[in-house]
Design an enzyme around this catalytic site. Structure first.
Site, short mmCIF file in Angstrom:
data_model
loop_
_atom_site.label_atom_id
_atom_site.label_comp_id
_atom_site.label_asym_id
_atom_site.label_seq_id
_atom_site.Cartn_x
_atom_site.Cartn_y
_atom_site.Cartn_z
N CYS A 8 19.13 10.11 60.01
CA CYS A 8 17.67 10.20 60.08
C CYS A 8 17.33 11.18 61.21
CB CYS A 8 17.02 8.83 60.24
SG CYS A 8 17.32 8.00 61.81
N ARG A 14 15.88 4.19 61.08
CA ARG A 14 16.33 4.11 59.69
C ARG A 14 17.84 4.20 59.54
NH1 ARG A 14 12.54 8.89 57.84
NH2 ARG A 14 13.00 9.41 60.00
N ASP A 147 9.37 7.34 58.30
CA ASP A 147 9.82 6.95 59.63
C ASP A 147 8.96 5.78 60.14
OD1 ASP A 147 10.77 6.74 62.21
OD2 ASP A 147 10.66 8.89 62.61
#
Length: 188
Positions: A8, A14, A147
């Protein structure tokens, strides 16, 4: 050993959640379905961020809370430290899973060879609910996991749900690749 890396932006939200979810799933699968007459294939999962902004920092507290809520051990969560993606890892990884389309595009551009580019896929492309008769969907913005850092705990819950929805598809994909490798070794 088959090596997977989740990627990420900063490696604090994540990609660590995906790392933990995949590592648990592969560990459970190896324990439940050992291959007769063979050692179960080892699968290692790690994660990184495209930026080095967060390198050395612990996981975001909200991501850690979401993992704890799902029974992941505190020791692994507490030991986690973010790190930036290193281009030499292309040669060391078998599958690189991007959390959003921007990550997919950046990793694809950084890949030094066509074979390395082929290792880069979007995590959500493996979600069984998104499969079509033609197979996995092509990488696109709609497959991205937003996000959650900019949101609240609910955003982390949603990210975790999207991540875990894709885990069975990743498991199936890797198990098929490993089965094909075993068959090709036996055919020699």
């Amino acid at each position: 050993m088959f090596r997977i890396q989740t990627v990420c932006t900063g490696n604090i939200c994540r990609s660590p959640m995906a790392q933990f979810a995949l590592a648990r799933a592969f560990g459970d699968a190896a324990a439940e379905r050992p291959v007769a007459g063979e050692e179960p294939a080892a699968v290692a999962v790690d994660s990184a961020g495209l930026s080095g902004w967060e390198a050395g920092k612990p996981m975001d507290k909200r991501a850690a809370a979401e993992l704890r809520r799902h029974g992941y051990p505190d020791t692994g969560i507490a030991a986690f430290r973010a790190r930036g993606f290193q281009p030499e890892w292309f040669a060391e990884r078998d599958l690189i899973l991007a959390m959003d389309y921007g990550h997919f595009m950046e990793l694809s551009l950084q890949a030094p060879t066509q074979a390395d580019r082929a290792k880069v896929m979007m995590l959500r492309a493996f979600d069984p609910a998104l499969q079509t008769p033609a197979g996995r969907p092509h990488p696109c913005a709609e497959l991205g996991i937003a996000d959650p850092w900019y949101g609240d705990q609910k955003d982390f819950e949603e990210s975790y749900a999207l991540i875990t929805a894709a885990v069975p598809g990743v498991l199936e994909y890797v198990e098929q690749l490993l089965a094909n490798r075993r068959e090709s070794r036996h055919d020699r």
